[in-house]
Design a protein around this motif. Structure first.
Motif, mmCIF file in Angstrom:
data_model
loop_
_atom_site.group_PDB
_atom_site.id
_atom_site.type_symbol
_atom_site.label_atom_id
_atom_site.label_comp_id
_atom_site.label_asym_id
_atom_site.label_seq_id
_atom_site.Cartn_x
_atom_site.Cartn_y
_atom_site.Cartn_z
ATOM 1 N N ASP A 288 55.232 50.135 48.710
ATOM 2 C CA ASP A 288 54.577 51.228 49.442
ATOM 3 C C ASP A 288 54.301 52.426 48.522
ATOM 4 O OD1 ASP A 288 53.694 51.172 52.095
ATOM 5 O OD2 ASP A 288 55.728 50.829 52.805
ATOM 6 N N GLU A 289 55.289 52.760 47.692
ATOM 7 C CA GLU A 289 55.099 53.910 46.810
ATOM 8 C C GLU A 289 54.042 53.598 45.736
ATOM 9 O OE1 GLU A 289 55.454 56.932 46.673
ATOM 10 O OE2 GLU A 289 55.920 57.690 44.674
ATOM 11 N N ALA A 290 54.001 52.331 45.286
ATOM 12 C CA ALA A 290 52.963 51.950 44.305
ATOM 13 C C ALA A 290 51.579 52.094 44.939
ATOM 14 C CB ALA A 290 53.193 50.522 43.823
ATOM 15 N N LEU A 291 51.460 51.767 46.225
ATOM 16 C CA LEU A 291 50.170 51.893 46.923
ATOM 17 C C LEU A 291 49.787 53.361 47.096
ATOM 18 C CD1 LEU A 291 50.521 49.202 49.732
ATOM 19 C CD2 LEU A 291 49.281 48.997 47.586
ATOM 20 N N ARG A 292 50.778 54.194 47.385
ATOM 21 C CA ARG A 292 50.480 55.631 47.489
ATOM 22 C C ARG A 292 50.042 56.164 46.118
ATOM 23 N NH1 ARG A 292 51.893 60.263 45.714
ATOM 24 N NH2 ARG A 292 53.610 59.405 44.520
ATOM 25 N N ASN A 330 46.305 60.493 48.897
ATOM 26 C CA ASN A 330 47.651 60.001 48.606
ATOM 27 C C ASN A 330 48.315 60.751 47.457
ATOM 28 O OD1 ASN A 330 47.914 58.198 50.668
ATOM 29 N ND2 ASN A 330 47.121 56.451 49.505
ATOM 30 N N ARG A 331 47.560 61.656 46.821
ATOM 31 C CA ARG A 331 48.157 62.514 45.785
ATOM 32 C C ARG A 331 47.947 63.991 46.137
ATOM 33 N NH1 ARG A 331 48.424 60.432 39.818
ATOM 34 N NH2 ARG A 331 49.031 58.271 40.163
ATOM 35 N N ASP A 332 47.817 64.264 47.403
ATOM 36 C CA ASP A 332 47.596 65.654 47.815
ATOM 37 C C ASP A 332 48.926 66.425 47.750
ATOM 38 O OD1 ASP A 332 46.997 68.034 49.002
ATOM 39 O OD2 ASP A 332 46.144 67.182 50.839
ATOM 40 N N ARG A 346 60.933 58.143 48.017
ATOM 41 C CA ARG A 346 60.174 58.943 49.004
ATOM 42 C C ARG A 346 59.993 58.113 50.277
ATOM 43 N NH1 ARG A 346 56.438 62.593 46.290
ATOM 44 N NH2 ARG A 346 56.163 61.871 44.157
ATOM 45 N N ASP A 347 59.856 58.792 51.399
ATOM 46 C CA ASP A 347 59.601 58.053 52.625
ATOM 47 C C ASP A 347 58.089 58.055 52.872
ATOM 48 O OD1 ASP A 347 59.856 56.730 54.941
ATOM 49 O OD2 ASP A 347 60.698 58.389 56.102
ATOM 50 N N VAL A 348 57.405 57.047 52.366
ATOM 51 C CA VAL A 348 55.936 57.075 52.447
ATOM 52 C C VAL A 348 55.361 56.112 53.485
ATOM 53 C CG1 VAL A 348 55.628 57.796 50.056
ATOM 54 C CG2 VAL A 348 55.612 55.363 50.594
ATOM 55 N N SER A 349 56.168 55.147 53.909
ATOM 56 C CA SER A 349 55.660 54.119 54.803
ATOM 57 C C SER A 349 55.116 54.751 56.092
ATOM 58 C CB SER A 349 56.786 53.134 55.132
ATOM 59 O OG SER A 349 56.286 52.168 56.004
ATOM 60 N N GLY A 350 53.900 54.400 56.428
ATOM 61 C CA GLY A 350 53.285 54.960 57.633
ATOM 62 C C GLY A 350 52.698 56.347 57.411
ATOM 63 N N GLY A 364 45.972 43.439 57.937
ATOM 64 C CA GLY A 364 46.749 42.498 57.106
ATOM 65 C C GLY A 364 47.952 43.142 56.457
ATOM 66 N N LEU A 365 48.278 44.359 56.894
ATOM 67 C CA LEU A 365 49.371 45.131 56.280
ATOM 68 C C LEU A 365 50.665 44.302 56.153
ATOM 69 C CD1 LEU A 365 50.256 48.742 57.365
ATOM 70 C CD2 LEU A 365 52.001 47.019 57.358
ATOM 71 N N LEU A 366 51.035 43.632 57.223
ATOM 72 C CA LEU A 366 52.302 42.903 57.218
ATOM 73 C C LEU A 366 52.233 41.704 56.266
ATOM 74 C CD1 LEU A 366 54.884 43.572 58.660
ATOM 75 C CD2 LEU A 366 54.275 41.949 60.442
#
Ligand code: HEM
Length: 413
Positions: A288-292, A330-332, A346-350, A364-366
């Motif tokens: 999740d953090e890599a995606l953010r 995602n980098r704001d 970090r709590d980024v999920s959702g 297809g998130l899951l």
């Protein structure tokens, strides 16, 4: 940092005034911007809540709050003109609208809820063990090699092995890569990147027209079930092929890119690699953090409704495209502390927008998460050291951020 400032100073043609967005003269799809998306993201985000992108005559947003607002509110920002830069309502448009992604609620809600029954969490969980078995096998092979490419040997090999089995389609890996390249270039302008991708794919177009028909679907897969549902009248006649295609288009490149970004960060930061090895169940947080942090789907488009729309104090004209820079949001720094730093605690999920948000949030998130957890989890359990074995390279694509190569070195415990 220096180049960021230089680009901003020369590119902002007007600043905020009387409700009209500031004008930004930068081409997000030029080679320099694709090579350094962070300067472009910074310019879009920091210039104004919404900017007018002069080279394309469209609006753009890059702040988290505004990006979320635009993606979520179909009453102001529709997908019916297409989620790419081109307006697919144009009679000369080169493609037809997708029956899921390019329709608004309430029509969209009916199709989406029927699809969600076919792709329910219970169904998706059944594939988990297949993902895990394949991941274990692949990681064992790579451990024997010692050095390998994290993008091609790992992420690409894994996703092109397991994902087609879920859809129930047999597909050649090279074709997947080439069509993916065309798809994410085609969502941007028809520039050189687009035409290069198109030329490679052109000879395969007859195959592409046939590949997603009912005859190509393996019994039991999502694809076959979509056709069954169409026959049962659950989906409008003629839409099944478009629904299978959107899964194909959405499911490969993004997941490959996200898994490779996670490995890139783990290899670069022994601290986080050890943190994952301490508990492999942290793989989901790493992904999740890599995606953010690098956001594979960099930019999606909406269109203002004919009567126009407002964003804060800005009035936007009707029927105009608006680019939503997901990577910028995602980098704001208004939303994330030190956003440029990769930190899986970090709590980024959702909260990050890498999977979109609102009615069209990723279906297809899951599947993507289970794939990533299987592969990163197998790594954490079986690999001792994970290090870079050279510099990663990026493949430049108009609307996708992805690596082309990620040299890695591993040792067994
Ligand atoms: C890391 C992996 C993935 C990322 C980053 C990603 C990203 C996204 C984003 C940003 C959207 C929203 C598009 C918009 O609002 O315009 C989306 C929608 C969608 N994605 Fe994904 N995706 C991923 C994996 C997948 C997979 C594995 C599948 C296939 C099973 C998939 C299928 C879809 C579909 C069908 C939609 C459209 C949903 C709708 O319109 O209701 N995606 N995805």
């Amino acid at each position: 940092m220096q180049s960021t400032v230089r680009i901003e100073m020369t590119s902002i043609l007007s600043t905020v005034s009387n409700g009209t967005p500031a004008v930004l003269d930068m081409d997000p799809f030029s080679i320099p911007c694709l090579e350094d998306p962070f300067s472009l993201q910074h310019a879009v985000r920091e210039t104004d809540t919404v900017v007018w992108l002069k080279p394309y005559g469209i609006y753009a947003v890059g702040r988290h709050a505004e990006a979320k607002d635009v993606l979520s509110d179909h009453t102001r920002f529709t997908t019916t003109a297409g989620v790419g830069l081109a307006d697919i309502r144009d009679p000369n448009a080169w493609r037809v609208k997708n029956p899921l992604l390019e329709v608004d609620p309430p029509e969209h809600s009916q199709i989406r809820s029927a699809l969600m029954k076919i792709m329910s969490p219970i169904v998706i969980r059944r594939w988990k063990s297949m993902f895990e078995e394949e991941a274990e096998l692949l990681v064992s092979r790579l451990l024997e090699k010692g050095t390998f490419d994290g993008l091609t040997d790992l992420a690409e090999t894994f996703v092109t092995t397991v994902f087609p089995r879920t859809v129930g389609i047999t597909i050649d890996r090279e074709k997947v890569i080439q069509f993916g390249d065309l798809n994410f270039n085609a969502n941007g302008p028809q520039n050189e990147l687009y035409w290069r991708a198109f030329e490679k794919v052109e000879p395969l177009l007859p195959w592409f027209d046939d590949a997603f028909k009912r005859e190509g679907m393996t019994p039991g897969g999502i694809g076959a079930q979509i056709y069954d549902a169409e026959e049962a009248g659950i989906f409008p006649k003629g839409t099944a092929v478009g629904l299978v295609r959107v899964l194909f288009r959405g499911g490969f490149d993004t997941t490959i890119s996200g898994i490779a970004f996670a490995l890139q960060q783990l290899a670069a930061h022994p601290r986080w690699w050890n943190w994952l090895r301490e508990d492999w169940r942290r793989a989901g947080a790493v992904f999740d953090e890599a995606l953010r942090h690098q956001s594979p789907a960099q930019v999606m488009f909406r269109t203002t409704v004919p009567e126009g729309a407002t964003i804060g104090s800005h009035s936007l004209e009707g029927d105009k495209k608006i680019a939503v820079f997901i990577g910028a949001a995602n980098r704001d720094p208004r939303r994330w502390d030190k956003p440029e730093i990769f930190d899986p605690t970090r709590d980024v999920s959702g909260a990050h927008l890498a999977f979109g948000v609102g009615a069209h949030a990723c279906l297809g998130l899951l599947i993507a998460k289970f794939e990533a957890e299987a592969v990163l989890g197998a790594f954490a359990r079986r690999v001792n050291t994970l290090e870079p074995d050279g510099k990663p390279k990026y493949r430049l694509v108009n609307t996708l951020r992805t690596l082309s190569s990620l040299p890695l070195r591993v040792t067994a415990p």
